[in-house]
Enzyme design. Sequence first.
Site, short mmCIF file in Angstrom:
data_model
loop_
_atom_site.label_atom_id
_atom_site.label_comp_id
_atom_site.label_asym_id
_atom_site.label_seq_id
_atom_site.Cartn_x
_atom_site.Cartn_y
_atom_site.Cartn_z
CB THR A 203 -0.89 0.05 1.27
OG1 THR A 203 -0.03 0.00 2.41
CG2 THR A 203 -1.89 -1.08 1.30
CE LYS A 204 3.99 1.91 4.61
NZ LYS A 204 2.98 0.98 5.16
CG ASN A 205 4.00 7.28 -0.74
OD1 ASN A 205 2.87 6.96 -0.38
ND2 ASN A 205 4.60 8.37 -0.30
#
Length: 403
Positions: A203-205
């Site tokens: 889910t990270k950048n």
Amino acid sequence: MVSAAKAVAPPATDPVKPARSSEEFLIFGAPLICEEEEQEILGSLRTGWLGTGPKVAQFEREFRQYKGVLYAVAVNSCTAALHLSMLAAGIGPGDEVITTALTFCATVNTIIHAGATPVLVDVNPETFNIDPEAVAAKITSHTKAIVPVHFAGRPCDMDALVTIARQRGLMIIEDCAHAVETTYKGKQAGTFGSFGCFSFYVTKNMTTGEGGMILTTDERHADRIKILALHGMSKDAWHRFSDEGYKHYYVVECGYKYNMMDIQAAIGIHQLRRIQKNWERRQEIWATYQKEFAGLPLTLPTQPDEGTRHAYHLYTVLIDPKRTNLTRDQFIADMTAENIGVGVHYQSIPVHPYYQERFSWRPEDYPDSLRIGQQTVSLPLSPKLNDRDVADVIRAVRQVLHH
Ligand SMILES: Cc1ncc(COP(=O)(O)O)c(C=O)c1O
């Protein structure tokens, strides 16, 4: 320092996948994976370099150049990155490490894994970031380090934290899980202290599925981290992952199995090339939400501070039942019924039973973290969202709040 713009590649090929219909559930934090990642993984599969190999080395090099630091070591999670940074910092039993009461459990767990005692401080209610004055108040003769978390991608007050650390002889280990693109007064997040730790969780950048990176300016720290990340085998063991033929290795300390695979790096290389483009899309969505939600009975995130670059990792709103006649958990249930996936970042650390039992922490001693943890909801903010997805989120929020 290499600018962010330099690492940006030509526009990526959009994946050939059907767009989501409004009836389908909108998954929170879905990554944008493109043709380039798929081809790069296929390349790894076809050459047989699945484990740690040339693509990990390339990913480390390109990430290091993007952030403008001397050393970057890729590992299999930010949790591993934090744990190894603590060990390389010489943190162990008898030491105290100060961090925020509003973070993911891994920030605290890794302090415990290193054998040290975590000490929590409350956050600034505007920024959700660690309060430097509260940090100063918790320093004792046992304090060894501060672990600031750049919450949601908004940089902490690094001037204050660096000053405190210098005056009191403490190390800084930055938890940059949300903060790949974050800068503070022109300086990159992850370069203020001894170590910067990044997450490439799904889910990270930017993602590698699971993955992490440690930045440091000290070659000795980088060498020790490489050894610890691979069973404690001498640095030369990494050459096993080359085409130079068999090399003996020697175990020089008891390490861990934290190395990144080429299959993960294959994804990361292309995610990094698209980092600026994806950041711009998240910034656009963030600004749209700010505008569309302005009149609603919600507390919206405060605007980024001047002289900083917010990474726009999370868009969080606070649901105060006194204003909405709705609890946060009811809001989540209603958004889910509207087919919109949301997240909670985070319930405050002291509400968890393990920490209460082990450290006798009481949630009410960290009132801002407690309240935020009870009221916060993160809305979808992925570059994968198209304009219709964003409109669906806005419509659902209005619907749930009866506006
Ligand atoms: C603030 C923070 N720290 C650490 C971590 C751990 O990252 P990882 O899942 O890569 O181990 C996360 C992940 O959610 C996080 O949000």
